[in-house]
Scaffold this active site. Structure first.
Site, PDB file in Angstrom:
ATOM      1  N   TRP A   1     -51.442  64.263   4.724  1.00  0.00           N
ATOM      2  CA  TRP A   1     -51.659  65.460   5.528  1.00  0.00           C
ATOM      3  C   TRP A   1     -51.168  66.718   4.833  1.00  0.00           C
ATOM      4  O   TRP A   1     -51.588  67.824   5.186  1.00  0.00           O
ATOM      5  CB  TRP A   1     -50.973  65.316   6.888  1.00  0.00           C
ATOM      6  CG  TRP A   1     -51.645  64.322   7.773  1.00  0.00           C
ATOM      7  CD1 TRP A   1     -51.159  63.116   8.183  1.00  0.00           C
ATOM      8  CD2 TRP A   1     -52.951  64.431   8.352  1.00  0.00           C
ATOM      9  NE1 TRP A   1     -52.068  62.472   8.981  1.00  0.00           N
ATOM     10  CE2 TRP A   1     -53.177  63.261   9.106  1.00  0.00           C
ATOM     11  CE3 TRP A   1     -53.945  65.408   8.311  1.00  0.00           C
ATOM     12  CZ2 TRP A   1     -54.363  63.042   9.795  1.00  0.00           C
ATOM     13  CZ3 TRP A   1     -55.126  65.189   9.005  1.00  0.00           C
ATOM     14  CH2 TRP A   1     -55.319  64.022   9.743  1.00  0.00           C
TER      15      TRP A   1
ATOM     16  N   TYR B   1     -42.731  74.652  10.597  1.00  0.00           N
ATOM     17  CA  TYR B   1     -41.687  73.784  10.041  1.00  0.00           C
ATOM     18  C   TYR B   1     -40.461  74.579   9.595  1.00  0.00           C
ATOM     19  O   TYR B   1     -39.330  74.276   9.999  1.00  0.00           O
ATOM     20  CB  TYR B   1     -42.266  72.992   8.866  1.00  0.00           C
ATOM     21  CG  TYR B   1     -41.291  72.068   8.185  1.00  0.00           C
ATOM     22  CD1 TYR B   1     -41.031  70.800   8.693  1.00  0.00           C
ATOM     23  CD2 TYR B   1     -40.631  72.455   7.016  1.00  0.00           C
ATOM     24  CE1 TYR B   1     -40.138  69.946   8.073  1.00  0.00           C
ATOM     25  CE2 TYR B   1     -39.746  71.611   6.385  1.00  0.00           C
ATOM     26  CZ  TYR B   1     -39.500  70.358   6.916  1.00  0.00           C
ATOM     27  OH  TYR B   1     -38.612  69.524   6.283  1.00  0.00           O
TER      28      TYR B   1
ATOM     29  N   HIS C   1     -55.971  68.810  17.461  1.00  0.00           N
ATOM     30  CA  HIS C   1     -57.056  67.843  17.278  1.00  0.00           C
ATOM     31  C   HIS C   1     -57.689  67.490  18.627  1.00  0.00           C
ATOM     32  O   HIS C   1     -58.919  67.433  18.749  1.00  0.00           O
ATOM     33  CB  HIS C   1     -56.535  66.572  16.596  1.00  0.00           C
ATOM     34  CG  HIS C   1     -56.471  66.673  15.104  1.00  0.00           C
ATOM     35  ND1 HIS C   1     -55.472  67.359  14.447  1.00  0.00           N
ATOM     36  CD2 HIS C   1     -57.280  66.176  14.135  1.00  0.00           C
ATOM     37  CE1 HIS C   1     -55.674  67.281  13.141  1.00  0.00           C
ATOM     38  NE2 HIS C   1     -56.759  66.572  12.923  1.00  0.00           N
TER      39      HIS C   1
END
Length: 500
Positions: A370, A386, A411
């Protein structure tokens, strides 16, 4: 020609030395036929042998792959005939041209962009405080997700058009998030510098103040001598000189999700490179549509009956059958979008950073995959989710889990809203990447086995999710009864009458 007895005896002695391993390098070179035949060696297929030339085996596997898929393609043609019909895709746009909610929604993105830009400009001018500005910007960003969702739910447009709309609004949401974040950081940095300067001036002597008052005026950031320059000696844009609508719209159309005050620019547009990539966009785009019509759609529709009857053995067989065309289309889409389309966009805009992907195919874990297959999204998640979480004191694992969950939400958002239903299959599939990634990293320690798990997750995970959504969509619209066990489903499946 005869050999003397002394010469024969010397040759025999030399061979004996070779056999017992006592000959010198010079003697071995003189009599190559007498070299010892055996030495300590591993088998070639042993990992410690140092052998790595498997080109012939790769060619063999490639031929087997081509032959097996050719058989599937031939079986598809025999069973269904030629199903490719470009006109059917265009008919989506032709149907009811006076009711195009998706096209109108796409045009309305400019309104949200303008509102966020005006808020940013008013904040820099001092008309809005930082707290009010943050509140307004958060509200405007949430509107980019809520507004199209409500309209799609009410109007119920064609799912394909709705997916495109939700994708564009999600990209715009991420770009505007980055734009507001970077400008806010610049304001905070400027305020911190002003405070430091004020402290320095406050601690200076009265004499020093009078000397500074009498000294010539300091060069302003607008002067050429004080403006930082890049490697090509071009002046770098500094905040707030970046707050122009032209600068914002360049970022909007640029192939990146992360805003910078200064983007790297290529010296010129390479026409030959641009033509190649543009041809790939056209050709591969048609390949994607054709393969989807000819191979993917009938395979999905043929999988409805086993899911309807909950026949597990047939369900597994259908998932495995769907895995090949689905994965092939996914690979073609990856090349079409990340290599061809984004390079066309970057070349036209002379956008210098073309690292849209890395070697994700060698990833030893899902986390590595990813972070390498979609570099624009990875950079956005790392910079704006993050790293701020890490700065707030969250652990590395906790921050990574939150990033995965945010990705899982989007998603699901991009699938459930266009289909008008919430089933959470995409969210669950993405959430399961967390334990899979931990298993690959801490149990398998990456490497070949981790890479195998990564490929299995991609090849099998996507068709499972696709079949679950199709099954639930048909149930929700009352279309599952049109499929029976005696007749093979065709492409003529009734769908709700919707406008684009």
């Amino acid at each position: 020609m005869s050999t003397s007895p002394g010469g024969k005896q010397a040759a025999v002695k030399r061979r004996v030395k070779h056999v017992i391993g006592q000959s010198s390098e010079k003697e071995r070179s003189q009599d190559a036929g007498s070299r010892p035949l055996h030495e300590v060696r591993d088998s070639l297929l042993h990992t410690g042998s140092g052998f790595d030339n498997y080109r012939g085996l790769l060619n063999w596997l490639l031929l087997l792959l081509i032959l097996s898929n050719s058989r599937l393609a031939l079986d598809n043609l025999i069973k269904y005939g030629i199903l490719i019909d470009p006109v059917s895709w265009l008919s989506i746009f032709w149907a009811d041209p006076y009711r195009w909610p998706c096209a109108i929604l796409l045009l309305l993105t400019t309104v949200f962009v303008q509102l966020i830009y005006c808020t940013e400009l008013a904040t820099e001018k001092g008309y809005l405080s930082n707290s009010v500005s943050i509140t307004l910007q958060v509200t405007q960003l949430l509107q980019l997700l809520i507004f199209p969702s409500v309209i799609v739910n009410v109007v119920e447009p064609n799912p394909f058009g709705a997916m495109l709309v939700m994708l564009v609004y999600t990209v715009m949401f991420m770009k505007m998030w980055s734009y507001t974040d970077v400008n806010r950081w610049c304001r905070l940095e400027r305020a911190a510098k002003r405070r430091d300067n004020a402290r320095a001036e406050g601690g200076s002597s009265k004499k020093g103040k009078s000397q500074r008052a009498a000294s010539p005026a300091k060069v302003t950031p607008g002067d050429d001598d004080d403006v930082p320059r890049d490697s090509n000696d071009h002046p770098l844009v500094q905040y707030p000189n970046n707050l122009y609508i032209k600068d914002l719209w360049y970022f909007i159309v640029a192939p990146t999700l992360c805003y910078d005050l200064n983007f790297p620019r290529s010296p010129r547009i390479r026409k030959r490179f641009l033509i190649k990539r543009a041809l790939e966009v056209v050709v591969l785009g048609n390949v994607l549509l054709g393969l989807g019509q000819q191979w993917l759609v009938p395979t999905i529709l043929n999988s409805v009956v086993p899911f309807k009857e909950m026949s597990y053995s047939r369900m597994v067989e259908r998932i495995l059958k769907l895995a090949i065309p689905n994965h092939l289309l996914w690979l073609v889409f990856f090349y079409w979008f990340f290599h061809s389309f984004l390079n066309v966009s970057g070349e036209l805009l002379r956008f210098g950073d073309r690292q849209f992907y890395k070697d994700w195919w060698n990833a030893g874990s899902m986390e590595r995959f990813w972070s390498t297959w979609n570099i624009p999204v990875h950079r956005f998640a790392r910079r704006h989710i993050y790293q701020p979480l890490m700065d707030e004191g969250f652990s590395r694992i906790t921050a990574a889990i939150i990033v995965f969950l945010v990705s899982a939400f989007f998603h699901e958002f991009l699938v459930s809203v266009p289909l008008g239903m919430f089933r959470a299959w995409a969210f669950v599939g993405m959430a399961l990447q967390i334990p899979t990634s931990l298993f690959c990293s801490h149990v398998l320690h990456g490497g070949n086995m981790g890479n195998v798990v990564m490929w299995l997750s991609l090849i099998l995970g996507q068709p499972i999710a696709a079949l679950m959504y199709v099954h639930d969509y048909l149930i929700m619209h009352g279309l599952l009864s049109s499929f029976n066990t005696t007749a093979t489903p065709t492409l003529a499946v009734p769908v709700p009458s919707t406008a684009y």
